[in-house]
Design a protein around this motif. Structure first.
Motif: not given
Lengths: 342, 75
Positions: B1-22
């Protein structure tokens, strides 16, 4: 004449519950005065930064920690221990986000060494992990409340413990340095005997080891090695730290034997192991067991310094404890010297 | 999740995949990084005990959603 209505303490306590600022037990409502006393006791400024959790985008400021120490019921003189524990939590080697957030639900175990432990009356003897001693109960509680209220570590959100454990309310004890077979933990970890220190260690379980007949270290340590190589331990994934708390009668057996700390650690590294076939049959490793797996060992411990050994507990009784570390090598115990501000 | 957020912050499209309970945990992490409402992909739980075939099937079903989220991120 003007009358200022003081808030009713009971309604304040209820208000703290309603805001979600407690651990489920009543808290002590803080005042400007009690927070200032807490800060002064540790020589801290209100805005002093005690640490940063980079993965949480979170900075931990002294005033927030002091407020939570008051909430927890600490006396002001406990604050230097609380502050040092928070510095340990924020140390990069501890890697906070893992043990704090994990489904494993770790307790933050605090082991206090040095002169401050005696001065504060921290329990290192009978019932060292149990109830009845204010500093043990409230220092650990202050750390957990700080995690919840100042480090975004709330159950169900960024604390994803499946079961958690009772040590998540508070888990703080002092080492028994008087009856120790060797030098105390903080000295083994590089500090001087006259320094005070707190060692932070993440553990998701506590297993009491019983042995009444052992008069030598070897049979006793076989019980420890067995406890540290259970099929269900997270350690199968590889070489995380473990904590052993050796109590009275067992400490005496080790002390009388003349075995060194290094000898005990080497014995445990050699004997905490399972056959690969056993691990595969229990689906702790993938795949079907092969004939070679029946005679191939997988070891659970790697480096002597990964085995923390502490002396605590009552003198009478044949009990010690193993506290396996949180399930990965990412986190390491951190020892922080405690500043004294007389 | 954090990796995706940090990528997005520098303009690199990214996706975090999270299982439902999380889901709540993902939302809390995004909020702590100043990105409340950050979109991530939610998938069924658990994953660790799936075999290769089940995992491939799970991944195949997600491809379109991954692409859709990536296109939104970059548009």
């Amino acid at each position: 004449m003007s009358v200022t209505a003081e808030p009713d303490p009971a309604s304040l306590i209820e208000a703290y519950f309603e805001r979600g600022w407690t651990d489920g037990l009543p808290v002590v409502p803080p005042t400007e005065k009690s927070v200032a006393e807490m800060l002064a006791s540790a020589g801290l400024r209100r805005d002093e930064i005690l640490g940063e959790i980079r993965g949480r985008n979170t900075v931990v400021v002294a005033e927030k920690v002091a407020i939570n120490a008051v909430l927890a019921g600490c006396r002001p003189e406990y604050m230097p221990v609380v502050a040092a524990a928070i510095r340990s939590l924020c140390h990069p080697d501890f890697a906070y986000h893992g043990p704090a957030s994990s489904t494993g639900g770790s307790a933050m175990v605090l082991i206090v060494n040095g002169p401050i432990a005696r001065r504060l009356g921290l329990n290192s003897g009978n019932n060292a992990f149990g109830q009845g001693w204010r500093p043990n109960a409230t220092i650990g509680r202050a750390v957990r409340l700080t995690m919840m209220n100042a480090m975004q570590t709330r159950p169900g959100f960024l604390d994803r413990a499946v079961l958690g454990n009772p040590g998540k309310y508070s888990f703080c004890f002092a080492e028994n340095e008087d009856d120790h077979p060797w030098e105390p933990l903080h000295v083994a970890r590089g500090l001087r005997p006259d320094q005070s220190a707190v060692t932070l260690y993440a553990s998701n379980s506590l297993y009491q080891v019983y042995n009444q007949l052992a008069a030598e270290p070897e049979p006793l340590l076989r019980c420890f090695a067995d406890a540290l190589s259970n099929l269900g331990l997270p350690n199968v994934k590889g070489f995380n730290q473990v904590l052993l708390v050796i109590a009275g009668e067992h400490a005496e057996v080790v002390r009388q034997s003349g075995w060194s700390r290094r000898q005990v650690q080497a014995f445990l590294i050699e004997h905490a192991r399972r056959r690969v076939a056993d691990l595969k049959r229990a689906a702790r490793l993938p795949g079907e067991p092969t004939p070679a797996d029946e005679t191939t060992w997988r070891y659970f411990l790697e480096k002597p310094d990964d085995i923390l050994i502490v002396c605590a507990g009552g003198r009478a009784g044949s009990w010690s404890a193993c506290l396996p570390g949180w399930g990965n090598k990412w986190t390491n115990a951190v020892t922080t010297a405690i500043g004294e501000f007389p | 999740m954090l990796d995706a957020i940090l990528f997005e912050r520098v303009g690199v499209p990214a996706i975090a995949v999270v299982t439902e309970p999380f889901r709540a945990t993902g939302e809390a992490m995004a909020t702590s990084w100043g990105m409340p409402g950050y979109r991530f992909l939610e998938v069924p739980h658990p994953i660790a005990n799936l075999d290769d075939k089940q995992l491939d099937e799970r991944a195949d079903r997600l491809v379109e959603e991954v692409l859709d989220l990536l296109r939104r991120a970059s548009s």
